[in-house]
Structures are given as C-alpha cells and as structure tokens.
Design a protein around this motif. Structure first.
Motif, mmCIF file in Angstrom:
data_model
loop_
_atom_site.group_PDB
_atom_site.id
_atom_site.type_symbol
_atom_site.label_atom_id
_atom_site.label_comp_id
_atom_site.label_asym_id
_atom_site.label_seq_id
_atom_site.Cartn_x
_atom_site.Cartn_y
_atom_site.Cartn_z
ATOM 1 N N VAL A 64 127.742 22.838 -1.496
ATOM 2 C CA VAL A 64 127.603 22.375 0.002
ATOM 3 C C VAL A 64 127.989 23.509 0.819
ATOM 4 O O VAL A 64 127.313 23.581 1.943
ATOM 5 C CB VAL A 64 129.009 21.471 0.113
ATOM 6 C CG1 VAL A 64 129.065 20.848 1.686
ATOM 7 C CG2 VAL A 64 128.674 20.270 -0.908
ATOM 8 N N ARG A 65 128.671 24.761 0.487
ATOM 9 C CA ARG A 65 128.830 25.751 1.147
ATOM 10 C C ARG A 65 127.566 26.553 1.569
ATOM 11 O O ARG A 65 127.319 27.005 2.455
ATOM 12 C CB ARG A 65 129.948 26.773 1.020
ATOM 13 C CG ARG A 65 131.241 26.097 0.695
ATOM 14 C CD ARG A 65 131.837 25.972 1.972
ATOM 15 N NE ARG A 65 131.433 24.812 2.702
ATOM 16 C CZ ARG A 65 131.544 23.527 2.455
ATOM 17 N NH1 ARG A 65 132.519 23.346 1.562
ATOM 18 N NH2 ARG A 65 131.222 22.826 3.523
ATOM 19 N N ALA A 66 126.589 26.669 0.634
ATOM 20 C CA ALA A 66 125.189 27.146 0.458
ATOM 21 C C ALA A 66 124.478 26.371 1.291
ATOM 22 O O ALA A 66 123.602 27.105 2.212
ATOM 23 C CB ALA A 66 124.843 27.402 -0.830
ATOM 24 N N LEU A 67 124.669 25.270 1.319
ATOM 25 C CA LEU A 67 123.627 24.101 2.001
ATOM 26 C C LEU A 67 124.041 24.406 3.565
ATOM 27 O O LEU A 67 123.227 24.310 4.577
ATOM 28 C CB LEU A 67 124.011 22.846 1.618
ATOM 29 C CG LEU A 67 123.138 22.036 0.753
ATOM 30 C CD1 LEU A 67 123.440 20.683 0.619
ATOM 31 C CD2 LEU A 67 121.615 21.957 1.066
ATOM 32 N N GLU A 68 125.394 24.674 3.655
ATOM 33 C CA GLU A 68 125.971 24.535 5.219
ATOM 34 C C GLU A 68 125.323 25.884 5.855
ATOM 35 O O GLU A 68 125.176 25.991 7.170
ATOM 36 C CB GLU A 68 127.592 24.790 5.053
ATOM 37 C CG GLU A 68 128.180 24.605 6.523
ATOM 38 C CD GLU A 68 129.788 24.248 6.316
ATOM 39 O OE1 GLU A 68 130.271 23.850 7.300
ATOM 40 O OE2 GLU A 68 130.065 24.897 5.320
ATOM 41 N N THR A 93 118.069 22.405 2.262
ATOM 42 C CA THR A 93 118.538 23.421 3.167
ATOM 43 C C THR A 93 117.810 23.372 4.495
ATOM 44 O O THR A 93 118.300 23.875 5.542
ATOM 45 C CB THR A 93 118.397 24.638 2.564
ATOM 46 O OG1 THR A 93 117.187 24.970 2.362
ATOM 47 C CG2 THR A 93 119.416 24.864 1.390
ATOM 48 N N ARG A 94 116.878 22.652 4.479
ATOM 49 C CA ARG A 94 115.876 22.691 5.597
ATOM 50 C C ARG A 94 116.110 21.605 6.532
ATOM 51 O O ARG A 94 115.949 21.550 7.713
ATOM 52 C CB ARG A 94 114.400 22.498 5.323
ATOM 53 C CG ARG A 94 113.825 23.758 4.408
ATOM 54 C CD ARG A 94 112.362 23.225 3.790
ATOM 55 N NE ARG A 94 111.565 22.437 4.731
ATOM 56 C CZ ARG A 94 110.506 21.810 4.221
ATOM 57 N NH1 ARG A 94 110.076 21.996 2.724
ATOM 58 N NH2 ARG A 94 109.445 21.156 4.955
ATOM 59 N N PHE A 95 116.706 20.750 6.165
ATOM 60 C CA PHE A 95 117.087 19.401 6.873
ATOM 61 C C PHE A 95 118.517 18.870 7.031
ATOM 62 O O PHE A 95 118.777 17.943 7.924
ATOM 63 C CB PHE A 95 116.446 18.024 6.150
ATOM 64 C CG PHE A 95 114.963 18.334 5.898
ATOM 65 C CD1 PHE A 95 114.032 18.347 6.919
ATOM 66 C CD2 PHE A 95 114.150 18.386 4.522
ATOM 67 C CE1 PHE A 95 112.597 18.429 6.788
ATOM 68 C CE2 PHE A 95 113.078 18.525 4.445
ATOM 69 C CZ PHE A 95 112.060 18.615 5.453
ATOM 70 N N VAL A 96 119.308 19.567 6.337
ATOM 71 C CA VAL A 96 120.506 19.193 6.512
ATOM 72 C C VAL A 96 121.339 19.141 7.743
ATOM 73 O O VAL A 96 121.020 20.049 8.322
ATOM 74 C CB VAL A 96 121.807 19.967 5.345
ATOM 75 C CG1 VAL A 96 121.631 21.444 5.711
ATOM 76 C CG2 VAL A 96 122.918 19.287 5.039
#
Length: 236
Positions: free
Chosen positions: A196-200, A110-113
C-alpha cells in the motif's frame, strides 16, 4: 476441523429454482472446502446435504458436479464422494498464474490509485490486524482476498481477480493450512502494508517488488505444509 459436512446453518432455500439452489449450495460447500471446514479426504453424503439444506438430490448433485470439475471433490461411482486431497502441483500452477497476473495488476494500479482507494486498503489492513488480535485466523483469508481484489479493481482490470479466484482453490487450502504458523500472518499483514505504501507513492517498481516479496514468501511458507503430507495427494 470437521471430518464431514461443514457445521454451518443451512440457509432457507424454499421457493428458489433448482439452479439457484445448486449455485447457493455450491458456494457454501466450496467455502467450507477452501476453509478446511470439510477436510481433504472426508466423505460427503448426498443424503446428509439434502437434509441439511432442505432440498432434493438434484441441486446437491449439480453442486457436487461443479466442485468435481474444479478438482475439489472426487466422485467414485458405486463407492462414494469425497473431498479431494490437495494437489501440490495444481496449487503451484495456481500460484504461478496468480503471481504473473498480480504483478501486472499492481503495476497498473499505481497509475490509477486514488486517496480514497488507499484508505480502503488501509481499512482492510486494520481489519487483518484485528483478526490477528482476536486470533480468528480462519477469517483472515477472506479479508486477504478482499485486499487483492481491491487492487485488481484499482488497476481497472477487475476480472483479473475473478480469473485468479477460479485458479487458486487448491492454493487457498494451503493458505488455510499455513495460517497457524507462528508469525506468518503478522508478516503477511506487514507485507500488505508495504504494498500500500508503494501504491501511495505511485512507484510501479517498488509496488511490483513488494508484491513479489509478499507472494513468494507466502508460497514458501505454504510449500512447507506439503512436507507433512497428511492432506496432500501422494501421487498426482
């Protein structure tokens, strides 16, 4: 599923060094075992493998030795060589290791995506949905692995997935057994989408929760396969 050597076209190995041949044969056999093309308990004939791949016994034996070290092949002197039965205990251990590392991986991701990486993950989910539409369930695990490997890359710790991959062979065979469970892979695909949505959103807590839900629910379905016992060791 075949009961013996996997039915796949052998690659041309002429001119390669014995170690290269052994590595290639190892990879092909490992894939066949994990995908259950070579079913647990099936006999393995060195002679048949030599004929199939057009090699001497040396690279075949080296490949089988590596598979035995991973507990995917059982070698009984003067008796024979067999695809190992699935060990639920080893699979569970692989799951525990995978769960711990993937939770760390997703939080870091989540820090780098980047937006480009989100698109890569969405493309893999689209591929999963296409596999489900085509009912090509044996292909799902490879795209699933590509999805999780991509998250490890995004976390900037790509070796996390390499280590997980070494530990999850028995777990992967349980994954393959669970693939035909009605609705299971469709649910898995939607769980991937939630990750993916949480990562986004770059939300580490939501991403971790989505990953936990996904891994725990999947293992619960896989564990139910153990009750049938056909491909599992009775006493480990």
């Amino acid at each position: 599923m075949r009961k013996g050597v996997a039915a796949q076209e052998a690659p041309e190995m002429t001119g390669e060094r014995p170690l290269q041949k052994a590595e290639q044969i190892y990879g092909l056999l490992r894939q066949a075992i994990v995908r259950l093309a070579m079913v647990p308990g099936a006999a393995i004939s060195e002679k048949e493998l030599c004929l199939q791949y057009g090699v001497s016994r040396t690279p075949v034996r080296e490949a089988l030795k590596r598979l035995a070290e991973e507990d995917l092949v059982d070698v009984f002197p003067h008796s024979g060589t067999y695809v190992s039965k699935i060990s639920y205990e080893v699979a569970e251990e692989g799951f525990v290791i995978r769960r711990a590392l993937e939770i760390e991986s997703i939080r870091r991701a989540t820090r780098f995506v980047t937006e480009a990486e989100i698109r890569r993950l969405d493309a893999l989910i689209a591929e999963m949905r296409d596999i489900l539409r085509r009912d090509a369930l044996t292909d799902y695990i490879e795209v699933d692995d590509a999805f999780h490997a991509t998250i490890a890359e995004i976390s900037r710790f790509p070796r996390i997935w390499k280590f997980i991959n070494l530990m999850k062979a028995h777990l992967d065979r349980m994954r393959q057994l669970s693939a035909p469970v009605p609705g299971h892979l469709a649910e898995v695909t939607e769980q991937h989408a939630a990750i993916v949505r949480a990562l986004e959103r770059r939300n580490a807590d939501q991403a971790e929760l989505a990953m936990k839900i996904h891994l725990d629910a999947s293992f619960a379905v896989m564990s139910a396969m153990h009750e049938d016992g056909q491909f599992f060791r009775r006493n480990d």
